[in-house]
Design a protein around this motif. Structure first.
Motif, PDB file in Angstrom:
ATOM      1  N   ASN A 158      24.867  65.023  -3.834  1.00 58.56           N
ATOM      2  CA  ASN A 158      24.227  63.902  -3.137  1.00 58.56           C
ATOM      3  C   ASN A 158      23.674  64.373  -1.793  1.00 58.56           C
ATOM      4  O   ASN A 158      24.413  64.901  -0.957  1.00 58.56           O
ATOM      5  CB  ASN A 158      25.252  62.786  -2.937  1.00 58.56           C
ATOM      6  N   VAL A 159      22.382  64.185  -1.578  1.00 55.54           N
ATOM      7  CA  VAL A 159      21.736  64.680  -0.361  1.00 55.54           C
ATOM      8  C   VAL A 159      22.348  64.067   0.896  1.00 55.54           C
ATOM      9  O   VAL A 159      22.375  64.693   1.965  1.00 55.54           O
ATOM     10  CB  VAL A 159      20.204  64.434  -0.416  1.00 55.54           C
ATOM     11  N   GLU A 160      22.908  62.862   0.763  1.00 54.04           N
ATOM     12  CA  GLU A 160      23.488  62.176   1.933  1.00 54.04           C
ATOM     13  C   GLU A 160      24.669  62.928   2.521  1.00 54.04           C
ATOM     14  O   GLU A 160      24.897  62.869   3.734  1.00 54.04           O
ATOM     15  CB  GLU A 160      23.921  60.754   1.552  1.00 54.04           C
ATOM     16  N   ILE A 161      25.435  63.628   1.693  1.00 54.99           N
ATOM     17  CA  ILE A 161      26.604  64.331   2.216  1.00 54.99           C
ATOM     18  C   ILE A 161      26.160  65.492   3.117  1.00 54.99           C
ATOM     19  O   ILE A 161      26.771  65.758   4.151  1.00 54.99           O
ATOM     20  CB  ILE A 161      27.533  64.816   1.070  1.00 54.99           C
ATOM     21  N   PHE A 162      25.059  66.136   2.748  1.00 57.81           N
ATOM     22  CA  PHE A 162      24.516  67.217   3.578  1.00 57.81           C
ATOM     23  C   PHE A 162      23.907  66.656   4.859  1.00 57.81           C
ATOM     24  O   PHE A 162      24.097  67.218   5.943  1.00 57.81           O
ATOM     25  CB  PHE A 162      23.467  68.006   2.792  1.00 57.81           C
ATOM     26  N   GLU A 163      23.200  65.554   4.721  1.00 59.94           N
ATOM     27  CA  GLU A 163      22.564  64.935   5.883  1.00 59.94           C
ATOM     28  C   GLU A 163      23.594  64.472   6.902  1.00 59.94           C
ATOM     29  O   GLU A 163      23.359  64.538   8.107  1.00 59.94           O
ATOM     30  CB  GLU A 163      21.672  63.771   5.440  1.00 59.94           C
ATOM     31  N   LEU A 186      23.275  73.276  -4.856  1.00 59.32           N
ATOM     32  CA  LEU A 186      22.228  73.848  -4.004  1.00 59.32           C
ATOM     33  C   LEU A 186      20.976  72.973  -4.007  1.00 59.32           C
ATOM     34  O   LEU A 186      20.243  72.936  -3.020  1.00 59.32           O
ATOM     35  CB  LEU A 186      21.875  75.264  -4.467  1.00 59.32           C
ATOM     36  N   VAL A 187      20.755  72.254  -5.098  1.00 59.43           N
ATOM     37  CA  VAL A 187      19.580  71.378  -5.199  1.00 59.43           C
ATOM     38  C   VAL A 187      19.631  70.294  -4.120  1.00 59.43           C
ATOM     39  O   VAL A 187      18.645  70.047  -3.414  1.00 59.43           O
ATOM     40  CB  VAL A 187      19.489  70.742  -6.604  1.00 59.43           C
ATOM     41  N   GLY A 188      20.794  69.645  -3.971  1.00 58.62           N
ATOM     42  CA  GLY A 188      20.948  68.621  -2.943  1.00 58.62           C
ATOM     43  C   GLY A 188      20.805  69.191  -1.545  1.00 58.62           C
ATOM     44  O   GLY A 188      20.210  68.561  -0.664  1.00 58.62           O
ATOM     45  N   ALA A 189      21.336  70.381  -1.347  1.00 58.41           N
ATOM     46  CA  ALA A 189      21.251  71.032  -0.037  1.00 58.41           C
ATOM     47  C   ALA A 189      19.799  71.335   0.325  1.00 58.41           C
ATOM     48  O   ALA A 189      19.373  71.129   1.471  1.00 58.41           O
ATOM     49  CB  ALA A 189      22.071  72.320  -0.042  1.00 58.41           C
TER      50      ALA A 189
END
Length: 216
Positions: A158-163, A186-189
């Motif tokens: 989930n992109v939100e966790i990286f953000e 890695l895709v989400g990152a």
């Protein structure tokens, strides 16, 4: 092999399982199979699994609810908590002897963070393991900050966790590297603007991996 422009990297976010802490999915698959769970590759695989695991990793269900889900999947209401926990924890092998020293070395050169998809049952086991094996209370001293999915109520990819990690620590994504052993994470990152590297070897070789990518 992926490459990153090492000289621009100021921050490194590490995954935990099979980057720092060795895990073996096949051990858990075999153990869950022994509990009576059929079609184990679909139920619990490295690249996909039953939603029960994601819900545990995001704190959407409790450990007790997870155990009941395992009993249901195994069609065995008599499975004891300890049997389920032992099977689930069987994938946790340990941290190779040199890895904590490597992390301390890396921390002297970069701002470092831990970002792990984990869960209450594994987290408690790991804390006990670190006390027994390394006489440390947790991972906090090895990083500027450690993040765990079940406490964030989010999981990779989930992109939100990286953000959230980026925002909370004032990181510049283009100056930040994320290292994980799962290509899907890695895709989400990358969506969050991070540089990424796929960890493609045993955690005991972490230092060599970093050296090869000109990070140490």
């Amino acid at each position: 092999m992926e490459t990153v422009l090492a000289q621009k990297i100021k921050n490194i976010i590490f995954d935990y399982g099979n980057v720092i802490f060795e895990i073996d999915f096949s051990k858990a698959q075999n153990a869950l199979l022994q509990l009576g769970i059929p079609d184990i590759e679909t139920f619990f695989g490295h690249k996909g699994h039953n939603n029960l695991f994601s819900e545990l990793e995001t704190g959407a269900i409790s450990a007790a609810e997870f155990r009941n889900g395992i009993r249901l999947a195994a069609q065995n209401p008599d499975l004891k908590d300890e049997e389920i926990d032992t099977a689930w924890n069987s994938l946790l092998i340990g941290v190779p002897e040199n890895v904590h020293d490597v992390l301390i070395e890396v921390k002297q050169k970069y701002r470092t963070f831990l970002l792990s998809n984990t869960n209450e049952i594994h987290y408690n086991y790991i804390l006990d393991y670190l006390k027994r094996a390394y006489k440390i209370e947790n991972n906090d001293g090895l990083f500027e900050k450690a993040y765990y999915s079940q406490l964030m109520l989010l999981r990779k990819p989930n992109v939100e966790i990286f953000e959230r990690v980026i925002k909370e620590n004032g990181l510049v994504p283009d100056e930040t590297l994320f290292i994980d052993d799962s290509p899907q994470h890695l895709v989400g990152a990358k969506k969050a603007g991070l540089n990424t590297l796929l960890m493609d070897r045993n955690p005991k070789d972490l230092r060599q991996f970093l050296v090869e990518h000109n990070l140490l």
